[in-house]
Design a protein around this motif. Structure first.
Motif, PDB file in Angstrom:
ATOM      1  N   TYR A 183       0.860  -0.823  -0.107  1.00 47.09           N
ATOM      2  CA  TYR A 183       0.295  -0.010  -0.089  1.00 47.09           C
ATOM      3  C   TYR A 183       1.008   1.643   0.027  1.00 47.09           C
ATOM      4  CZ  TYR A 183      -3.136   3.908   1.860  1.00 47.09           C
ATOM      5  OH  TYR A 183      -3.537   5.118   1.783  1.00 47.09           O
ATOM      6  N   SER A 184       0.629   2.246  -1.167  1.00 50.50           N
ATOM      7  CA  SER A 184       0.921   3.485  -1.060  1.00 50.50           C
ATOM      8  C   SER A 184      -0.272   4.269  -0.941  1.00 50.50           C
ATOM      9  CB  SER A 184       1.922   4.097  -1.914  1.00 50.50           C
ATOM     10  OG  SER A 184       2.076   4.987  -1.905  1.00 50.50           O
ATOM     11  N   ALA A 185       0.386   5.031   0.392  1.00 49.08           N
ATOM     12  CA  ALA A 185      -0.876   6.423   0.612  1.00 49.08           C
ATOM     13  C   ALA A 185      -0.618   7.548  -0.493  1.00 49.08           C
ATOM     14  CB  ALA A 185      -0.932   6.980   1.636  1.00 49.08           C
ATOM     15  N   LEU A 186       0.445   7.355  -1.454  1.00 52.33           N
ATOM     16  CA  LEU A 186       0.613   8.700  -2.611  1.00 52.33           C
ATOM     17  C   LEU A 186      -0.535   8.067  -3.566  1.00 52.33           C
ATOM     18  CD1 LEU A 186       4.445   8.540  -2.449  1.00 52.33           C
ATOM     19  CD2 LEU A 186       2.773  10.068  -1.161  1.00 52.33           C
ATOM     20  N   GLY A 187      -0.405   9.418  -4.716  1.00 49.56           N
ATOM     21  CA  GLY A 187      -1.305   8.952  -5.256  1.00 49.56           C
ATOM     22  C   GLY A 187      -2.719  10.410  -6.123  1.00 49.56           C
ATOM     23  N   HIS A 188      -2.386  11.573  -4.743  1.00 52.12           N
ATOM     24  CA  HIS A 188      -4.266  12.295  -4.871  1.00 52.12           C
ATOM     25  C   HIS A 188      -4.708  12.553  -6.665  1.00 52.12           C
ATOM     26  CE1 HIS A 188      -6.850  15.276  -3.785  1.00 52.12           C
ATOM     27  NE2 HIS A 188      -6.674  15.846  -4.382  1.00 52.12           N
ATOM     28  N   ASP A 189      -3.234  13.681  -6.685  1.00 51.18           N
ATOM     29  CA  ASP A 189      -3.675  13.570  -8.387  1.00 51.18           C
ATOM     30  C   ASP A 189      -2.029  13.177  -9.368  1.00 51.18           C
ATOM     31  OD1 ASP A 189      -1.580  15.227  -7.700  1.00 51.18           O
ATOM     32  OD2 ASP A 189      -3.160  16.970  -7.546  1.00 51.18           O
ATOM     33  N   VAL A 190      -2.148  13.949 -10.619  1.00 51.51           N
ATOM     34  CA  VAL A 190      -0.987  13.563 -11.802  1.00 51.51           C
ATOM     35  C   VAL A 190      -0.037  13.742 -10.903  1.00 51.51           C
ATOM     36  CG1 VAL A 190      -0.023  13.525 -14.271  1.00 51.51           C
ATOM     37  CG2 VAL A 190      -2.303  13.178 -13.890  1.00 51.51           C
ATOM     38  N   GLU A 191       0.354  15.625 -10.569  1.00 48.91           N
ATOM     39  CA  GLU A 191       1.410  15.779 -10.281  1.00 48.91           C
ATOM     40  C   GLU A 191       2.229  14.812  -8.731  1.00 48.91           C
ATOM     41  OE1 GLU A 191       3.171  20.386  -8.346  1.00 48.91           O
ATOM     42  OE2 GLU A 191       0.516  19.790  -8.425  1.00 48.91           O
ATOM     43  N   ALA A 192       0.917  14.020  -8.083  1.00 49.17           N
ATOM     44  CA  ALA A 192       1.989  13.641  -7.232  1.00 49.17           C
ATOM     45  C   ALA A 192       2.830  12.164  -7.685  1.00 49.17           C
ATOM     46  CB  ALA A 192       0.436  12.771  -6.301  1.00 49.17           C
ATOM     47  N   TYR A 193       2.550  12.021  -9.179  1.00 48.04           N
ATOM     48  CA  TYR A 193       3.591  11.298  -9.711  1.00 48.04           C
ATOM     49  C   TYR A 193       4.309  11.631 -10.437  1.00 48.04           C
ATOM     50  CZ  TYR A 193       0.071   6.864  -8.435  1.00 48.04           C
ATOM     51  OH  TYR A 193      -0.701   7.002  -7.069  1.00 48.04           O
ATOM     52  N   ASP A 194       5.104  13.425  -9.810  1.00 53.49           N
ATOM     53  CA  ASP A 194       5.900  14.097 -10.870  1.00 53.49           C
ATOM     54  C   ASP A 194       7.192  13.256 -10.477  1.00 53.49           C
ATOM     55  OD1 ASP A 194       4.360  15.368 -12.846  1.00 53.49           O
ATOM     56  OD2 ASP A 194       4.000  16.780 -12.204  1.00 53.49           O
ATOM     57  N   SER A 195       6.976  13.687  -9.430  1.00 53.95           N
ATOM     58  CA  SER A 195       8.725  12.724  -8.796  1.00 53.95           C
ATOM     59  C   SER A 195       8.980  11.404  -9.254  1.00 53.95           C
ATOM     60  CB  SER A 195       8.759  12.570  -7.298  1.00 53.95           C
ATOM     61  OG  SER A 195       9.877  12.181  -6.571  1.00 53.95           O
ATOM     62  N   PRO A 196      10.231  11.288  -9.735  1.00 55.79           N
ATOM     63  CA  PRO A 196      10.934  10.172 -10.195  1.00 55.79           C
ATOM     64  C   PRO A 196      11.183   8.739  -9.280  1.00 55.79           C
ATOM     65  CG  PRO A 196      11.776  11.519 -11.478  1.00 55.79           C
ATOM     66  CD  PRO A 196      11.448  12.555 -10.310  1.00 55.79           C
ATOM     67  N   LEU A 197      11.204   8.914  -7.380  1.00 54.59           N
ATOM     68  CA  LEU A 197      11.253   8.697  -6.561  1.00 54.59           C
ATOM     69  C   LEU A 197      10.079   8.027  -6.577  1.00 54.59           C
ATOM     70  CD1 LEU A 197      14.103  10.179  -4.554  1.00 54.59           C
ATOM     71  CD2 LEU A 197      14.344   8.288  -6.115  1.00 54.59           C
ATOM     72  N   VAL A 198       9.073   9.264  -7.250  1.00 55.18           N
ATOM     73  CA  VAL A 198       7.666   8.373  -6.527  1.00 55.18           C
ATOM     74  C   VAL A 198       7.156   7.203  -7.596  1.00 55.18           C
ATOM     75  CG1 VAL A 198       5.432   8.431  -6.052  1.00 55.18           C
ATOM     76  CG2 VAL A 198       6.703  10.175  -4.897  1.00 55.18           C
ATOM     77  N   ARG A 199       7.684   7.865  -8.679  1.00 54.83           N
ATOM     78  CA  ARG A 199       7.619   6.307 -10.062  1.00 54.83           C
ATOM     79  C   ARG A 199       8.062   5.492 -10.032  1.00 54.83           C
ATOM     80  NH1 ARG A 199       4.522   9.163 -14.382  1.00 54.83           N
ATOM     81  NH2 ARG A 199       5.634   7.019 -16.092  1.00 54.83           N
ATOM     82  N   ALA A 200       8.925   5.152  -9.472  1.00 58.92           N
ATOM     83  CA  ALA A 200      10.423   4.206  -8.950  1.00 58.92           C
ATOM     84  C   ALA A 200      10.051   3.549  -7.857  1.00 58.92           C
ATOM     85  CB  ALA A 200      11.994   4.709  -8.657  1.00 58.92           C
ATOM     86  N   LEU A 201       8.983   3.611  -6.427  1.00 61.64           N
ATOM     87  CA  LEU A 201       8.505   3.458  -6.018  1.00 61.64           C
ATOM     88  C   LEU A 201       7.239   2.600  -5.631  1.00 61.64           C
ATOM     89  CD1 LEU A 201       8.252   2.755  -2.382  1.00 61.64           C
ATOM     90  CD2 LEU A 201       7.036   4.643  -2.237  1.00 61.64           C
ATOM     91  N   VAL A 202       6.171   3.018  -6.960  1.00 61.60           N
ATOM     92  CA  VAL A 202       5.673   2.276  -7.721  1.00 61.60           C
ATOM     93  C   VAL A 202       5.009   1.000  -7.927  1.00 61.60           C
ATOM     94  CG1 VAL A 202       3.355   2.602  -8.381  1.00 61.60           C
ATOM     95  CG2 VAL A 202       3.805   4.694  -7.846  1.00 61.60           C
ATOM     96  N   ALA A 203       6.437   1.366  -9.456  1.00 60.50           N
ATOM     97  CA  ALA A 203       7.516  -0.017  -9.253  1.00 60.50           C
ATOM     98  C   ALA A 203       7.648  -0.743  -8.647  1.00 60.50           C
ATOM     99  CB  ALA A 203       8.120   0.821 -10.909  1.00 60.50           C
ATOM    100  N   GLN A 204       8.642  -0.212  -7.813  1.00 62.09           N
ATOM    101  CA  GLN A 204       8.825  -1.333  -6.769  1.00 62.09           C
ATOM    102  C   GLN A 204       8.120  -1.742  -5.851  1.00 62.09           C
ATOM    103  OE1 GLN A 204      12.613   0.189  -5.136  1.00 62.09           O
ATOM    104  NE2 GLN A 204      12.198  -1.792  -3.536  1.00 62.09           N
TER     105      GLN A 204
END
Length: 215
Positions: A183-204
């Motif tokens: 579970y990740s509490a992140l992701g309210h809107d598209v901007e929430a995924y702008d960070s490469p680290l957030v995208r990498a976390l989702v992938a992981q």
């Protein structure tokens, strides 16, 4: 190729606060970049039909302020899925009258107790009990800082954020009966995924949750 079913709000489950279709499109791109085959669905009936045999169920939908009339059907669909689970952001509010969801997820949003301050800059700090691995020590992003979520003792917290002088779990994983959930509490809107680290976390998280546990 591992198969993902992505259950998105915007069909049966919708609320006025979250652009589910847009954030689910971003999630689908992240998953495809990781080599997953992604089947996106908007209704509970589609979920029940297509989730059979999927390696991973990704849930990007929310429950709204009240129990949903299709909650029993959603519970049955989730219960019938035997692969891994990745839930995002407001998905922790789903199925408030069904303990199965909290047990599967390892925690949940508690109505009348959990909250978030106004959306803005937030920093995630890697939990001391998390195995470092490829996890960065800090992740900075713009999102809603979910606070006072309820997390089970056996859940392994990966990241926390500070609010009102307390450290609050934001990202966690768990294993139960040979099945992995994240579970990740992140992701309210598209901007929430702008960070490469957030995208990498989702992938992981997706890679981890989709991996079958050897018996």
């Amino acid at each position: 190729m591992s198969r993902v079913v992505l259950f998105s709000g915007g069909g049966d489950y919708v609320d006025p606060w979250h652009p589910f279709v847009e954030t689910s499109a971003v999630l689908a791109d992240i998953l495809r970049d990781e080599g997953f085959s992604v089947d996106s669905v908007l209704t509970v009936d589609e979920l029940a039909e297509r989730s059979s045999g999927a390696d991973l169920l990704v849930v990007n939908a929310g429950g709204g302020p009240q129990a949903h009339p299709r909650d029993a059907d959603l519970r049955a669909a989730v219960d019938g899925h035997t692969g891994g689970l990745l839930a995002l952001h407001v998905a922790s509010t789903l199925l408030p009258e069904h303990d199965l969801w909290e047990e599967r997820l390892g925690g949940r949003w508690v109505r009348g107790h959990s909250m978030h301050p106004e959306r803005g800059s937030m920093r995630l700090v890697r939990a001391a009990e998390a195995a470092a691995g490829d996890l960065p020590a800090l992740i900075d992003t713009v999102d809603e800082a979910y606070s006072w979520l309820r997390v089970a003792d056996e859940t392994r917290v990966l990241y926390r954020q500070d609010h009102a002088g307390e450290a609050h779990p934001v990202v966690w994983v768990r294993e139960s009966d040979g099945v992995r959930s994240a579970y990740s509490a992140l992701g309210h809107d598209v901007e929430a995924y702008d960070s490469p680290l957030v995208r990498a976390l989702v992938a992981q998280l997706a890679r981890w949750a989709s991996t079958r546990i050897a018996h």
